[in-house]
Motif scaffolding. Structure first.
Motif, PDB file in Angstrom:
ATOM      1  N   UNK A 112     -17.801 -20.242  37.153  1.00 11.35           N
ATOM      2  CA  UNK A 112     -16.663 -19.444  36.692  1.00 11.35           C
ATOM      3  C   UNK A 112     -15.921 -20.157  35.563  1.00 11.35           C
ATOM      4  N   UNK A 113     -15.726 -21.458  35.696  1.00  4.18           N
ATOM      5  CA  UNK A 113     -15.088 -22.229  34.621  1.00  4.18           C
ATOM      6  C   UNK A 113     -15.921 -22.147  33.348  1.00  4.18           C
ATOM      7  N   UNK A 114     -17.234 -22.291  33.507  1.00  6.44           N
ATOM      8  CA  UNK A 114     -18.129 -22.224  32.353  1.00  6.44           C
ATOM      9  C   UNK A 114     -18.066 -20.846  31.695  1.00  6.44           C
ATOM     10  N   UNK A 115     -18.086 -19.787  32.498  1.00  5.22           N
ATOM     11  CA  UNK A 115     -18.023 -18.438  31.937  1.00  5.22           C
ATOM     12  C   UNK A 115     -16.746 -18.243  31.136  1.00  5.22           C
ATOM     13  N   UNK A 116     -15.616 -18.663  31.696  1.00 10.99           N
ATOM     14  CA  UNK A 116     -14.350 -18.501  30.988  1.00 10.99           C
ATOM     15  C   UNK A 116     -14.357 -19.279  29.680  1.00 10.99           C
ATOM     16  N   UNK A 117     -14.819 -20.516  29.732  1.00 14.81           N
ATOM     17  CA  UNK A 117     -14.876 -21.335  28.507  1.00 14.81           C
ATOM     18  C   UNK A 117     -15.868 -20.774  27.493  1.00 14.81           C
ATOM     19  N   UNK A 118     -16.929 -20.131  27.974  1.00 10.27           N
ATOM     20  CA  UNK A 118     -17.891 -19.514  27.055  1.00 10.27           C
ATOM     21  C   UNK A 118     -17.225 -18.412  26.252  1.00 10.27           C
ATOM     22  N   UNK A 119     -16.490 -17.541  26.925  1.00 16.18           N
ATOM     23  CA  UNK A 119     -15.808 -16.468  26.193  1.00 16.18           C
ATOM     24  C   UNK A 119     -14.745 -17.026  25.252  1.00 16.18           C
ATOM     25  N   UNK A 120     -14.052 -18.081  25.670  1.00 18.06           N
ATOM     26  CA  UNK A 120     -13.016 -18.673  24.825  1.00 18.06           C
ATOM     27  C   UNK A 120     -13.600 -19.463  23.649  1.00 18.06           C
TER      28      UNK A 120
END
Length: 136
Positions: A112-120
């Motif tokens: 989940x952290x990775x997904x959020x950082x990917x979009x950001x």
């Protein structure tokens, strides 16, 4: 799973974790999350450029499409996530960009952290971007 979108950073990460849990519970082949599109500045802008970025997840594999610039940012982001590695890069002749498959050897919270950082970081969405669990 009762909600399908979120815009606050904590809510987005909770949505990702919940979507992964729903995906695993349903034993679906994959889940898809996508960020809201950035509105085109001009009505004549190419519709393709306004297409929202998405990431699919299934059985520890992440799948996404990116431009060359986004791929460079993704590779930099992976320095922060040692349990997530590039498994395959595919550059179809008939399409621009690269399809990237990543292997995630970590828990849903870290994904989940990775997904959020990917979009950001990769897709350069603003801090208050909205994301949807489009398919679970």
């Amino acid at each position: 799973m009762t909600r399908f979108d979120a815009a606050d950073p904590d809510d987005r990460r909770a949505l990702f974790v919940d979507a992964i849990a729903a995906h695993e519970h349903r034993e679906s082949p994959f889940l898809t999350v996508e960020a809201e599109p950035i509105p085109a500045d001009e009505p004549d802008d190419d519709a393709e450029s306004a297409a929202p970025p998405w990431v699919q997840y299934g059985d520890g594999t992440l799948n996404l499409d990116c431009t060359d610039e986004e791929l460079d940012r993704l590779k930099s982001l992976l320095d922060e996530f040692s349990a997530i590695t590039i498994d395959d890069l595919h550059r179809p002749e008939q399409a621009e960009g690269t399809n990237v498959r990543l292997t995630a050897r970590t828990d849903p919270e870290r994904v989940a952290q990775f997904l959020d950082r990917t979009f950001l970081a990769v897709y350069e969405r603003p801090d208050d971007y909205r994301v949807w669990a489009a398919e679970v």
